[in-house]
Design a protein around this motif. Structure first.
Motif, mmCIF file in Angstrom:
data_model
loop_
_atom_site.group_PDB
_atom_site.id
_atom_site.type_symbol
_atom_site.label_atom_id
_atom_site.label_comp_id
_atom_site.label_asym_id
_atom_site.label_seq_id
_atom_site.Cartn_x
_atom_site.Cartn_y
_atom_site.Cartn_z
ATOM 1 N N THR A 152 4.317 8.815 7.906
ATOM 2 C CA THR A 152 3.066 9.391 7.481
ATOM 3 C C THR A 152 2.737 9.912 7.547
ATOM 4 O O THR A 152 2.172 10.710 6.630
ATOM 5 C CB THR A 152 2.423 8.627 9.008
ATOM 6 O OG1 THR A 152 3.277 7.049 9.121
ATOM 7 C CG2 THR A 152 1.405 8.524 8.850
ATOM 8 N N VAL A 160 -2.336 7.628 -1.443
ATOM 9 C CA VAL A 160 -2.195 7.190 -0.170
ATOM 10 C C VAL A 160 -1.653 6.122 0.663
ATOM 11 O O VAL A 160 -1.013 5.583 2.439
ATOM 12 C CB VAL A 160 -2.786 8.471 0.895
ATOM 13 C CG1 VAL A 160 -2.672 8.382 2.448
ATOM 14 C CG2 VAL A 160 -2.813 9.902 0.542
ATOM 15 N N VAL A 171 0.907 11.933 4.251
ATOM 16 C CA VAL A 171 -0.318 12.712 4.246
ATOM 17 C C VAL A 171 -0.492 13.680 3.772
ATOM 18 O O VAL A 171 -1.367 14.305 3.485
ATOM 19 C CB VAL A 171 -0.761 12.249 5.719
ATOM 20 C CG1 VAL A 171 -2.120 13.313 5.975
ATOM 21 C CG2 VAL A 171 -1.242 10.728 5.976
ATOM 22 N N LEU A 182 0.856 4.200 3.194
ATOM 23 C CA LEU A 182 0.398 3.830 4.355
ATOM 24 C C LEU A 182 0.655 2.675 4.878
ATOM 25 O O LEU A 182 1.244 1.973 6.000
ATOM 26 C CB LEU A 182 -0.602 4.795 5.125
ATOM 27 C CG LEU A 182 -0.749 5.877 5.556
ATOM 28 C CD1 LEU A 182 -1.297 6.956 5.441
ATOM 29 C CD2 LEU A 182 0.906 7.130 5.546
#
Lengths: 167, 647, 101
Positions: A91, C21, A95, C25
């Motif tokens: 994660t 993203v 990001v 994710l």
């Protein structure tokens, strides 16, 4: 102008909504709104034909396909993200990398040259000129695309039509 | 050029190879005799064609007697079909001229007789077919050597005869001595091959060509120093192949091979290749006086050296081997001083009588079930009259008793030495003639007289027509072969004239120096008498002489300790270095590097494998990181570009 | 009134990064596919903007071709998803990792 900024806001918000919502159905609805806003953006770019295509093909056909798959297969399922993640170190780097890429792109965009300022022809983006270009200058790409679609159709029939799956 | 002159040499050359192939691949289905018949037919065919070719060529005008044929003729104008590295073109070409023809005649003619002889001699061998296949292969490679049209093909033949010789010396693979001798011969011969290669490199550097025609035509364009070096390196090859000092040690050991092999390869043909090479390269030696002088000295030294050793040896074949060495020394001496015709003439007669001597010795050995030690012979003259009479004919020929062949050919060399003003060389050569007479008659007495038979096994008198016939034929040739040169008539020089046309002087041998000839003859008789006295009349005197000259005798018995010296000089250091390498350098150094490399690769792979998780999202992340890096790079470059543009 | 091409590109970049993203994710394959669609469309905005900027229809033609290929991609990817879901109803992409090296 105002239209463009409204569309931009809608685009970004629904985009985040698509990737953030727990239920895939919500994502699809977000995506439909997103694509509609995108069609408006195309209109501001005087790409009339593309705007129509965006609505008909994307919002109309592809997303319906998504909806079918979701309703057929995953209705009533727990959202996947409830379970523990296998990838521990995913994660934060994702990001970070995304933000870094965004920053770099912004840096690049800042250097973008202003438009050439050539006067637009009257028929720019119209169906007629689009069709003329597609079937003359870009005929080869057109044919290749048709072939890709054919291959995709055959592949889908082969894979989805199989009774037993082994992997 | 007529078709005969192109197709016939080709057929002569490849008939023996054809024989080898047929024997090796087709014959196993047939009876073993088929191999012998095919081998003999192949060589005989070659011989007949050589005779036809020789008669044709010698009838041509002298200017047309020497010619080069390129195969296939249609390709002659297209060098790119061959090894073509401008300016060097190496095509498959054969050089036919009187010198080559003399050698071809002997190789195929004597070769055929020895093939015939082998039928009987090798009758009990298990590997009958293999033997004939090898023999045919040898004749093929020897023909390549003498028929080659450039130095590279000469080297091919040169290496080829070395290989065939290696195979045939070590023919009895179950005897370690034979295998060791084969290996020794090969190694020493390869030293010579390297010498020839170096000569070839020099030729390429100075002439840009390896073809006889071009090299010899431009020979003066290179300086005398370069020519001397070329001559010296060629001499190294000749020395190794012809068992001259200091690379002579392999020839006596080579007698481990079957007797027909000794007769064909290690007496009549292959070992004289060095003589051929020097005669062939005569334009080089004519302009390289230093190299030529070295050749003559080497030949003379070897002649004397081998003759002294021959005086004390007891193994019948070893004595003959040393006499071969000595006689080739004569030939090398002759070509070294420029008496090419005399050297070639001695080669011809020597091929006859030395092959004969080996055949006769072979009959003796055959009938004694493989015994070669003369101390276990004796009194065989009555038991084996054929072997005795043929051996005696050979002995008379080699010692130069009138009217046998050696009288003419050896006298020709001695005569030429004096004419060309080399009195010192003449003196040693004459001394060698005396020693030759002594040790050859000593051998005759030891083997065929000196009391009764001393061996344990009763000799069986196995007679074989195929063994007797070639011996008798060669005995006749040993007698009449010398008559090619008679007073006032010199067939050899006139036949060879076109090969040596570039020489202003090729001394004729027709003009006999009678006092000299008679003197040499007298010396031969002295040698005979000495042998007679020591081995027939007064054995007690022999004992006394043996005690007085003990150190000399030990020196000679051990062939001047050459083998021992080489052992300590080369073998021991080589073994030490090699074993040290095997013990330390290889396992620790080289293996360390290679296994280290392998280990590094494995580690690297393991590390990389950790990234290959199979997780789609990980791959995606990798891609995004890659995108970031590429973006950063491009923006950086753009920034640099902007900065440069601003400046 | 002309909107500068840089604004379109900024929107395109933001939308693209959102999709990227999201792809990294999320663990639901269908949502990941939708993230990929977002990325396609972000690219399309850039194409159309450049077409307008340079007054060249080729950019629009390219958008059309991208849409077509995206349709093909979506069809195949959904077919694969269907296969995976047939096997087990509850799918995490991280479970499908048997193709690792």
């Amino acid at each position: 102008m105002v239209l463009f900024w409204i569309c931009t806001v809608v685009l970004l918000l629904t985009g985040i909504g698509v990737i953030a919502s727990r239920q895939p159905v919500h994502s699809v609805i977000g995506l439909i709104v997103n694509f509609t806003a995108l069609a408006v953006v195309f209109l501001t770019l005087s790409a009339d034909f593309l705007a129509m295509m965006q609505i008909i093909i994307y919002a109309g056909a592809i997303l319906v396909l998504f909806l079918f798959v979701i309703t057929l297969l995953t209705v009533g399922n727990e959202p996947v993200e409830r379970g523990p993640s296998r990838l521990s170190f995913q994660t934060a780097p994702s990001v970070a990398a995304g933000l870094a890429a965004l920053a770099l792109l912004a840096l690049g965009v800042r250097n973008a040259q202003p438009s050439a300022g050539i006067a637009l022809p009257a028929d720019f983006g119209s169906v007629a000129s689009f069709g003329l270009q597609l079937l003359t200058t870009h005929l080869f790409a057109f044919e290749v695309t048709a072939f890709i679609l054919l291959v995709a159709v055959i592949g889908v029939v082969l894979m989805a039509g199989r009774k037993e799956v082994r992997f | 050029m007529s078709g005969t002159l192109t197709t016939v040499p080709f057929t002569i050359l490849f008939l023996p190879l054809f024989g080898t192939i047929v024997i090796a691949f087709v014959c196993p289905r047939f009876h073993r005799v088929a191999a012998a018949i095919i081998a003999n037919l192949a060589i005989f065919g070659s011989f007949l064609l050589t005779v036809i070719l020789a008669l044709t060529v010698w009838r041509l005008p002298p200017a047309a007697q020497a010619f080069t044929v390129k195969y296939p003729p249609a390709w002659a104008a297209h060098p790119q079909f061959w090894a073509h590295i401008p300016p060097l073109t190496i095509s498959f070409e054969l050089r036919i001229d009187p010198l080559a023809l003399v050698w071809m005649l002997i190789v195929t003619g004597v070769g055929f007789l020895i093939h015939l002889y082998s039928i009987g001699y090798m009758a009990e061998s298990k590997n009958y077919r293999t033997f004939f296949a090898y023999m045919n292969l040898f004749v093929f490679t020897m023909l390549v050597l003498v028929m080659a049209g450039n130095f590279l093909w000469l080297l091919v033949g040169w290496g080829g005869v070395g290989l065939a010789s290696y195979l045939l010396i070590g023919f009895d693979t179950d005897r370690p001595a034979a295998v060791a001798a084969a290996r020794k011969a090969l190694i020493l011969n390869v030293i010579g091959d390297v010498g020839i290669m170096l000569a070839l490199f020099l030729m390429y550097a100075h002439f840009g060509s390896l073809s006889y025609k071009e090299v010899f035509a431009n020979v003066t364009s290179a300086g005398p120093a370069a020519l001397n070096w070329i001559g010296i390196w060629l001499l190294l090859g000749a020395v190794a192949k012809s068992a001259q000092l200091p690379l002579q040690t392999w020839l006596p050991d080579a007698m481990e091979g079957p007797t027909p092999v000794s007769a064909l390869i290690h007496a009549a043909t292959m070992v004289t290749a060095g003589v051929y090479l020097i005669a062939r390269a005569h334009p080089i030696y004519d302009h390289a006086p230093l190299a030529a002088q070295t050749v003559a000295i080497v030949g003379c030294a070897t002649a004397l050296f081998a003759a002294t050793i021959g005086c004390v040896q007891y193994d019948i074949k070893r004595v003959l081997a040393y006499s071969t060495m000595s006689q080739i020394g004569y030939m090398v001496l002759a070509v070294g001083v420029g008496a090419y015709a005399a050297g070639t003439f001695h080669f011809v007669t020597h091929a006859f009588f030395k092959a004969l001597l080996f055949m006769a010795a072979g009959i003796v050995i055959h009938n004694l079930s493989g015994e070669q030690d003369t101390r276990k012979m004796g009194g065989l003259a009555k038991r084996m009259p054929l072997a005795f009479s043929t051996f005696l004919a050979g002995t008379l020929a080699i010692t130069g008793i009138f009217p046998f062949a050696g009288f003419f050919s050896k006298d020709a060399i001695l005569d030429q030495l004096l004419r060309l003003h080399h009195p010192a060389l003449w003196f040693f050569a004459t001394l060698t003639a005396l020693l030759t007479a002594f040790y050859m008659f000593r051998l005759v007495f030891l083997t065929f007289f000196s009391g009764a038979y001393r061996g344990e096994h009763e000799p069986h008198a196995a007679r074989s027509g195929t063994m007797a016939l070639p011996a008798v034929l060669l005995a006749v040739l040993s007698l009449v072969g010398g008559w090619l040169v008679l007073p006032g008539h010199d067939a050899v020089t006139s036949a060879l004239a076109s090969t040596f046309a570039d020489r202003s002087t090729l001394e004729s041998m027709a003009d006999f120096n009678w006092p000299l000839s008679l003197g040499t003859l007298a010396l031969a008789v002295v040698g005979f008498l000495a042998a007679y006295a020591l081995y027939e009349r007064a054995p007690q005197m022999r004992e006394r002489l043996r005690t007085t000259l003990r150190p000399v005798r030990a020196l000679l018995m051990n062939a001047y300790y050459f083998d021992t010296i080489y052992h300590w000089l080369f073998e021991v250091p080589a073994y030490t270095v090699a074993s040290d390498f095997a013990r330390y350098v290889d396992p620790e150094g080289i293996a360390g590097v290679t296994t280290g490399l392998a280990r590094t690769t494995v580690h690297l792979g393991d590390t990389m494998r950790g990234w290959e998780t199979g997780y789609l999202r990980r791959y995606g992340l990798s891609m995004l990181v890659g995108v970031v890096l590429i973006l950063a790079y491009y923006l950086y470059v753009a920034h640099q570009g902007a900065a440069l543009g601003a400046r | 009134m002309q909107i500068p091409v840089g604004d379109y590109l900024a929107v395109s970049a933001a939308l693209f990064i959102t999709g990227a993203v999201g792809f990294l994710l999320r663990r639901n394959p269908i949502t990941m596919l939708m993230a990929i669609e977002l990325m396609w469309n972000a690219g399309n905005i850039a194409f159309a903007a450049f077409a307008r900027s340079f007054v060249d229809m080729s950019g629009q033609i390219f958008v059309f071709i991208v849409i077509t290929v995206a349709a093909a991609e979506a069809a195949i990817a959904l077919a694969i998803v269907v296969m995976v879901f047939r096997r087990r109803p509850h799918v995490d992409v991280d479970d499908i990792s048997i193709m690792r090296g």
